[in-house]
Design a protein around this motif. Structure first.
Motif, mmCIF file in Angstrom:
data_model
loop_
_atom_site.group_PDB
_atom_site.id
_atom_site.type_symbol
_atom_site.label_atom_id
_atom_site.label_comp_id
_atom_site.label_asym_id
_atom_site.label_seq_id
_atom_site.Cartn_x
_atom_site.Cartn_y
_atom_site.Cartn_z
ATOM 1 N N GLY A 1 -11.680 18.644 -5.736
ATOM 2 C CA GLY A 1 -12.226 18.007 -4.141
ATOM 3 C C GLY A 1 -13.818 17.202 -4.697
ATOM 4 O O GLY A 1 -13.954 16.401 -3.179
ATOM 5 N N HIS A 2 -13.773 17.556 -5.137
ATOM 6 C CA HIS A 2 -15.524 17.329 -5.363
ATOM 7 C C HIS A 2 -15.508 16.460 -6.807
ATOM 8 O O HIS A 2 -17.141 15.719 -6.665
ATOM 9 N N GLY A 3 -14.867 15.838 -7.256
ATOM 10 C CA GLY A 3 -15.465 15.004 -7.895
ATOM 11 C C GLY A 3 -15.436 15.107 -9.796
ATOM 12 O O GLY A 3 -16.831 17.219 -9.563
ATOM 13 N N ILE A 4 -15.297 15.212 -10.677
ATOM 14 C CA ILE A 4 -15.679 15.659 -12.052
ATOM 15 C C ILE A 4 -17.289 16.070 -12.525
ATOM 16 O O ILE A 4 -17.545 16.972 -12.918
ATOM 17 N N PRO A 5 -17.937 15.110 -12.063
ATOM 18 C CA PRO A 5 -19.889 14.960 -12.810
ATOM 19 C C PRO A 5 -19.917 16.786 -11.958
ATOM 20 O O PRO A 5 -20.666 17.362 -12.499
ATOM 21 N N GLU A 6 -19.600 16.892 -10.956
ATOM 22 C CA GLU A 6 -21.041 18.497 -10.245
ATOM 23 C C GLU A 6 -19.763 19.406 -11.665
ATOM 24 O O GLU A 6 -20.864 20.291 -11.484
ATOM 25 N N ALA A 7 -18.147 19.826 -11.350
ATOM 26 C CA ALA A 7 -18.095 20.775 -12.057
ATOM 27 C C ALA A 7 -17.901 20.876 -14.096
ATOM 28 O O ALA A 7 -19.130 21.736 -14.458
ATOM 29 N N TYR A 8 -18.576 19.150 -14.381
ATOM 30 C CA TYR A 8 -18.737 19.752 -15.434
ATOM 31 C C TYR A 8 -21.113 19.989 -14.986
ATOM 32 O O TYR A 8 -21.026 20.338 -15.825
ATOM 33 N N GLY A 9 -21.486 19.461 -14.327
ATOM 34 C CA GLY A 9 -22.426 19.929 -14.074
ATOM 35 C C GLY A 9 -22.901 21.305 -14.332
ATOM 36 O O GLY A 9 -23.428 21.724 -14.642
ATOM 37 N N VAL A 10 -22.245 22.125 -13.244
ATOM 38 C CA VAL A 10 -21.532 23.521 -13.705
ATOM 39 C C VAL A 10 -22.113 24.436 -14.652
ATOM 40 O O VAL A 10 -22.996 25.028 -15.138
ATOM 41 N N ARG A 11 -20.945 23.802 -15.503
ATOM 42 C CA ARG A 11 -21.028 24.422 -16.841
ATOM 43 C C ARG A 11 -21.854 24.087 -17.344
ATOM 44 O O ARG A 11 -22.213 24.913 -18.449
ATOM 45 N N ILE A 12 -22.275 23.079 -17.316
ATOM 46 C CA ILE A 12 -24.101 23.052 -18.403
ATOM 47 C C ILE A 12 -25.231 23.916 -17.675
ATOM 48 O O ILE A 12 -25.487 24.697 -18.544
ATOM 49 N N ALA A 13 -25.260 24.100 -16.470
ATOM 50 C CA ALA A 13 -25.528 25.233 -15.825
ATOM 51 C C ALA A 13 -25.718 25.950 -16.377
ATOM 52 O O ALA A 13 -27.005 26.692 -16.531
ATOM 53 N N ALA A 14 -24.724 27.054 -15.594
ATOM 54 C CA ALA A 14 -24.430 27.746 -16.100
ATOM 55 C C ALA A 14 -25.026 28.120 -17.667
ATOM 56 O O ALA A 14 -25.614 29.367 -18.193
ATOM 57 N N GLU A 15 -24.170 27.498 -19.186
ATOM 58 C CA GLU A 15 -24.958 27.799 -20.266
ATOM 59 C C GLU A 15 -26.323 27.860 -20.281
ATOM 60 O O GLU A 15 -26.333 28.630 -20.852
ATOM 61 N N ARG A 16 -26.950 27.162 -19.646
ATOM 62 C CA ARG A 16 -27.787 27.143 -20.097
ATOM 63 C C ARG A 16 -29.146 28.563 -19.959
ATOM 64 O O ARG A 16 -29.819 29.035 -20.244
ATOM 65 N N ALA A 17 -27.976 28.378 -18.020
ATOM 66 C CA ALA A 17 -29.338 30.173 -17.556
ATOM 67 C C ALA A 17 -28.483 30.722 -18.496
ATOM 68 O O ALA A 17 -29.646 32.011 -18.839
ATOM 69 N N ALA A 18 -27.062 31.221 -18.732
ATOM 70 C CA ALA A 18 -26.820 32.439 -19.773
ATOM 71 C C ALA A 18 -28.051 32.643 -20.865
ATOM 72 O O ALA A 18 -27.876 33.520 -21.390
ATOM 73 N N ALA A 19 -27.921 31.437 -21.759
ATOM 74 C CA ALA A 19 -28.493 31.696 -22.978
ATOM 75 C C ALA A 19 -30.028 31.855 -22.680
ATOM 76 O O ALA A 19 -31.016 32.358 -22.894
ATOM 77 N N LYS A 20 -30.397 31.613 -21.610
ATOM 78 C CA LYS A 20 -32.337 31.822 -20.958
ATOM 79 C C LYS A 20 -32.536 33.103 -19.826
ATOM 80 O O LYS A 20 -33.385 34.194 -20.448
ATOM 81 N N GLY A 21 -30.910 33.700 -19.879
ATOM 82 C CA GLY A 21 -31.608 34.859 -18.785
ATOM 83 C C GLY A 21 -32.231 34.502 -17.644
ATOM 84 O O GLY A 21 -32.594 33.368 -17.408
#
Length: 527
Positions: free
Chosen positions: A34-54
């Motif tokens: 619905g919104h293109g791969i870039p946003e889906a990919y971006g969420v994954r990057i941001a989520a991994e970064r957030a999980a690592a940082k807490g």
């Protein structure tokens, strides 16, 4: 949805993330289709970064107003999920741990109260204030609140100087002439220009899908594999969008007082529908006031109560009460009665005192709060976010003829809120930032049962919205509070609703079929 001052009138990391530094192509999710791969990919990057940082939890800043044991922190998210390594903004969060044992804990429960533009950071105070309705849930869950992007402590946006925003009296929202309409149109266009001037860099990204993506990053930062979420009013639309984008990330989801998720409704038609529903609930309240005339002495029929309202408006228009309360300010106060049953008695009491000669009580209640201009949490900020999100989420009509035709027609039978609602939303007609196509809300693979709670005569989010969402989310269950109309049902004492909310949160189970509950107790008239 939330009505505010009237313009011109007033995680365990998610599956399929980055592994050992190698970029894994995102699957074809509802989001990527619905919104293109870039946003889906971006969420994954941001989520991994957030999980690592807490989240660096600490005592809350003193001026935030949250005492121990509530803790506060921030989560960084991309401004634009298509550019996840670009500019970051900070989302403020707070929490209180579960009150039960370690074995009883089921994770974090996140909350959004609505708006757009509402802060959810008072949610943990339901524990510190010992709210009995949430005692069982708080044993199992950490209560987590957050300010959505643009709100409060989360990179706040602004459209006008807060001191200017609260100045009163505003123009009467009900126009008497074409000149009145031109004056309101000018104010709305100036407001839209002010948003662009003061917050233009944020406006294209102030969308519900982006807030839902932020929510998933918060989930990851909390080290929660799946999300437990309670959304009220606009928070139901946020929940519906999250459920569409991240269906397999949902563990429990309750949506209470539901925004209609149809693309045809978001947001222009939804606001027109709201005008009709507000009139219906206003009429309910007038009937209650008339029934209790021996207490309030306002009028012993709904027609007499309405005439008293029109007389009050005319008086305030001719000479604003206390110099600051005109018709717009009166609507800002009186609309709380059709919004919430809890306001029925205090609004009627204040009106009754006015009719008995005590003007000051009404002035104090309806006048703008001139102190509501300091810091990030203000009426101006809330209104700015409301406008920015609704204008960005969908394409709005740009033809004044259409706005004029639709609202003139509606006003004839629904005069209480129609024009004030129109002026509040009119900046979207001249909005300079990108307006998006609403997400097609629907069930995705892995979505568990969602619990939908709705009163039958809700003014702010008409009942049809709950029915529509129920159709779109397979396996969902709808609890209807019949012959009731208060907004925000889960916060009311009604065991038929409360027990099912607790059962769902604690065990994940729902009834085998939809449920109709009797209404909660009608307010008792007192002076």
């Amino acid at each position: 949805m939330r009505r505010t001052a009237v313009l011109g009138s007033a995680g365990t990391l998610v599956a399929g993330s980055l592994i050992a530094g190698a970029i894994m192509a995102p699957a074809a999710t509802a989001e990527s289709r619905g919104h293109g791969i870039p946003e889906a990919y971006g969420v994954r990057i941001a989520a991994e970064r957030a999980a690592a940082k807490g989240i660096g939890w600490a005592d809350c800043p003193e001026d935030w107003g949250f005492a121990k044991p509530i803790q506060c922190g921030y989560v960084s998210v991309p401004l634009d999920y298509a550019r996840p390594t670009g500019k970051q903004i900070r989302i403020a969060v707070n929490r209180i741990g579960n009150t039960g044992t370690k074995e009883e804990r089921q994770g974090a429960l996140l909350y959004n109260p609505g708006g757009p533009g509402g802060s959810g950071m008072r949610f943990p105070t339901r524990v510190t204030n010992k709210n009995p309705l949430w005692a069982k849930a708080s044993k199992a869950y950490d209560f987590v609140g957050f300010d959505p992007r643009g709100v409060g402590h989360s990179t706040p946006i602004s459209c006008v100087d807060p001191q200017e925003f609260v100045k009163a009296p505003k123009l009467d929202p009900v126009p008497d002439s074409e000149a009145d309409k031109r004056a309101q149109r000018k104010l709305a266009a100036e407001y839209a220009d002010g948003c662009a001037e003061r917050s233009g860099w944020m406006l294209p990204h102030m969308t519900t899908p982006n807030t839902a993506r932020d929510l998933d990053v918060i989930r990851a930062a909390l080290h929660e594999k799946k999300l437990n979420f309670l959304g009220v009013s606009y928070g139901t639309y946020l929940g519906a969008v999250y459920a569409t984008l991240f269906p397999d990330h949902v563990r429990r989801m309750i949506v209470d007082s539901v925004v209609n998720p149809s693309r045809k409704k978001v947001w222009y038609q939804a606001n027109l529908d709201q005008d009709v529903a507000f009139q219906t609930r206003w009429d309910d309240w007038k009937a209650w006031v008339a029934k209790n005339d021996s207490v309030f002495h306002i009028g012993d029929t709904p027609e007499k109560v309405e005439q008293q309202w029109l007389t009050l408006r005319a008086t305030a228009k001719k000479s604003p009460l206390g110099g600051v309360v005109g018709p717009a300010e009166l609507i800002g106060f009186f609309q709380s009665a059709p919004y919430y049953d809890s306001a029925w008695v205090p609004v009627a009491q204040t009106w009754s005192k006015y009719l008995a000669g005590d003007q000051q009580a009404l002035i104090d209640a309806a006048a703008p709060d001139m102190s509501d201009t300091a810091g990030n949490i203000s009426a101006e900020n809330g209104n700015a976010v409301y406008t920015a999100v609704e204008c960005a989420d969908a394409k709005w009509p740009t033809s004044w003829k259409r706005w004029d035709r639709d609202n003139t027609r509606l006003h004839k039978d629904n005069p209480f809120m129609t024009w004030s609602n129109a002026w509040m939303n009119l900046p979207c007609a001249t909005w300079s930032a990108k307006q998006h196509t609403p997400l097609q809300v629907r069930t995705g693979k892995g979505l568990p049962p969602v619990l939908i709670v709705q009163s039958e005569r809700d003014a702010a989010t008409p009942y049809e919205g709950a029915v529509e969402l129920h159709k779109r989310l397979k396996g969902s269950r709808l609890i209807t509070e019949k012959d009731a109309g208060s907004h925000g049902v889960t916060g009311l004492v009604n065991p038929c609703v409360n027990d099912r909310v607790d059962t769902y949160l604690l065990s994940g189970t729902v009834d085998s079929a939809d449920v109709t509950c009797a209404p909660h107790a009608t307010p008792k008239a007192t002076m």
